[in-house]
Design an enzyme around this catalytic site. Sequence first.
Site, mmCIF file in Angstrom:
data_model
loop_
_atom_site.group_PDB
_atom_site.id
_atom_site.type_symbol
_atom_site.label_atom_id
_atom_site.label_comp_id
_atom_site.label_asym_id
_atom_site.label_seq_id
_atom_site.Cartn_x
_atom_site.Cartn_y
_atom_site.Cartn_z
ATOM 1 N N ASP A 28 0.814 -1.218 0.000
ATOM 2 C CA ASP A 28 0.000 0.000 0.000
ATOM 3 C C ASP A 28 0.850 1.271 0.000
ATOM 4 O O ASP A 28 2.009 1.266 0.401
ATOM 5 C CB ASP A 28 -0.890 -0.018 1.251
ATOM 6 C CG ASP A 28 -2.201 0.712 1.049
ATOM 7 O OD1 ASP A 28 -2.341 1.439 0.055
ATOM 8 O OD2 ASP A 28 -3.103 0.540 1.891
ATOM 9 N N GLU A 45 -13.833 2.027 -0.430
ATOM 10 C CA GLU A 45 -13.282 2.518 0.825
ATOM 11 C C GLU A 45 -13.441 4.030 0.944
ATOM 12 O O GLU A 45 -13.271 4.596 2.025
ATOM 13 C CB GLU A 45 -11.817 2.129 0.974
ATOM 14 C CG GLU A 45 -10.862 2.794 0.023
ATOM 15 C CD GLU A 45 -9.406 2.408 0.296
ATOM 16 O OE1 GLU A 45 -8.568 3.311 0.297
ATOM 17 O OE2 GLU A 45 -9.123 1.224 0.511
#
Length: 649
Positions: A404, A459
């Site tokens: 990430d 998200e």
Amino acid sequence: MRKVVLQIICCLLALNVQAQKNIELFSPDGNIKLALNISDEISYTISCEDVILLENNRLQLELNNEVLGEHPHLQGQKKWNVKEMLNPVVPLKFSTIENEYSQLLLDFKGGYSLEFRAFNDGIAYRFIMKKRGNIEIMNEVMQLNFPSECQLHLQQTGGFKTAYEEPYLHLKSGDVRLESTMATLPLLLSYPQKYSILLGETEVFDYPCMFVKGGEKNSVRAVFPKVPIQFEEDGDRSMKILEEAAYIARTTGKRGFPWRYFVIAKEDKQLVENTMSCRLSSGCSLLETSWIKPGQASWEWWNDAAPYGPDVNFVSGYNLETYKYYIDFASKYGIRYIIMDEGWAKSTRDPYTPNAKVDVHELIRYAEKKNVGIVLWLTWLTVENNMDLFKTFSEWGVKGVKIDFMDRSDQWMMNFYERVAAEAAKYKLFVDFHGSVSPKGLEYKYPNVLSYEGVRGMEQMGGATPDNSIFMPFMRNAVGAMDYTPGAMLSMQPNVYCSQRPNSASIGTRAYQLALFVIFESGLQMLADNPTLYYRNADCTEFITRVPVTWDETKVLDARIGEYLIVAKRKGEKWFIGGMTNNRNSERIFEISLDFLNEDRGYKMVAFEDGINANRQAMDYKRYERSVNKKDKIVIRLARNGGFAALIE
């Protein structure tokens, strides 16, 4: 005498090649034409069925000591046709792809070539260089000129530091002023004549990604991030760039450069069905790929690891008992993986010491008995500082990693993506990139790269609207795998939306959420919501977990960019249908033929459609079953922000 004659013939041939300033290349079906003009510079025009779509577009490659494409001296050209069949390791749309194109190779004095390919659905080109040693690329010129005003669909960003998660903007080409902002790829342009063009890139290796800015007089031009040469740590998951080089890439002088491609669609559905990135791939670099297992994953972050209810007799959270609950849920429904996001490790900087409350080693042993694989989340900075973690994770029994916060796409970072893919493959681990670019071809060279985020996904909570997401099958998913993380069981219409973890909710109807599993393509497809809610909505969960993540065939039944999409996908002998639409006051009604089914065979269809009150109460849906065959037509009703999902077997 024979030697003199031969020299004269060679000179005449050279003069003839140099005199040929206009060169044409046609698609195999003859509908798409590339017209090249070689004078003081190289430019090209693209037309389809005699309609000019892009006109007098410039291309150059600027090195530190010369400009390739400036005062070009053509030395030779070669044309040939290719027709082959491709079988991608991870087939997101088709298990078998026909790759047919006309090819043109132009060789220029100075040790470089231009390669063009004309497909029945588009044009692609790239530079090829044959120079010794290393070279510095100062800039690559790509200027696109629109012959008439068109609409541009794009993601704008204020700089090169971006995770490609901005919402889509829809601007008239004459109104695009991108001096202080730029746009990422892919970019979609639509003409009033019903033609659309998807601009993308692939095979971006040892090179930065392309961005575009507005140019003069109805045009856009390419811009690129420069190579960072001095960094400073900026927290546990980022680096601040303190100094940049003058060049965008320093690379070997003997290589092919990234493909720039244009998918040309007369019908909107062609964008969704296109496989251009795959067809331009130079192939897989792995000798053995049977260990690569795409699949679904239960994911705890979006729902904040908060199962509850009469069967939960432990304190839920990021701990051993909660993760065992997720593993049990995955095992019950045949979900291949669970993802353990931030919190599984004692520190985000240390990938070797698990959180004592989690006990990763016990979870790996427990999951293996249940036929469930463990995927671990990491920051890219931790990976960069600990590249031996792939060997360690493999020894632990981990199946894959989610990496990430890269948030960059300069040459250094693109090389990081490739180093990670190669190292993970060495130890038979797959990779899911988050905080990332959109796919750029690495997933074909290393098919253990199952997915990328690089999208405004769920998200983003209230920022993930159907009005924005309806563009994704035509744009973002049209260039490769997309980790949107669907699967919400709490559904709301935008005028009443409110949500906060652990009670996360989505905008759009329940049937819309089910449809996303059919429509959106990813080699690692998340189930983002709480197992508690999946248990309580068993009919929806049973459908979701039967949807494959790879497909044998994709067939768009009806489509309009920015408004709706209905698609049928086949896996073996089973067909799935998914439909989605945007936000509008009234429902949309479609009559869809099932003529894609086999002749003389009966089928059962299990379908989920928007309920009668779904326009106001997005949780309202109806499940029904009926017998169908090839001669049948079905009526699909989509509420605002609605959907339709069906299994036919």
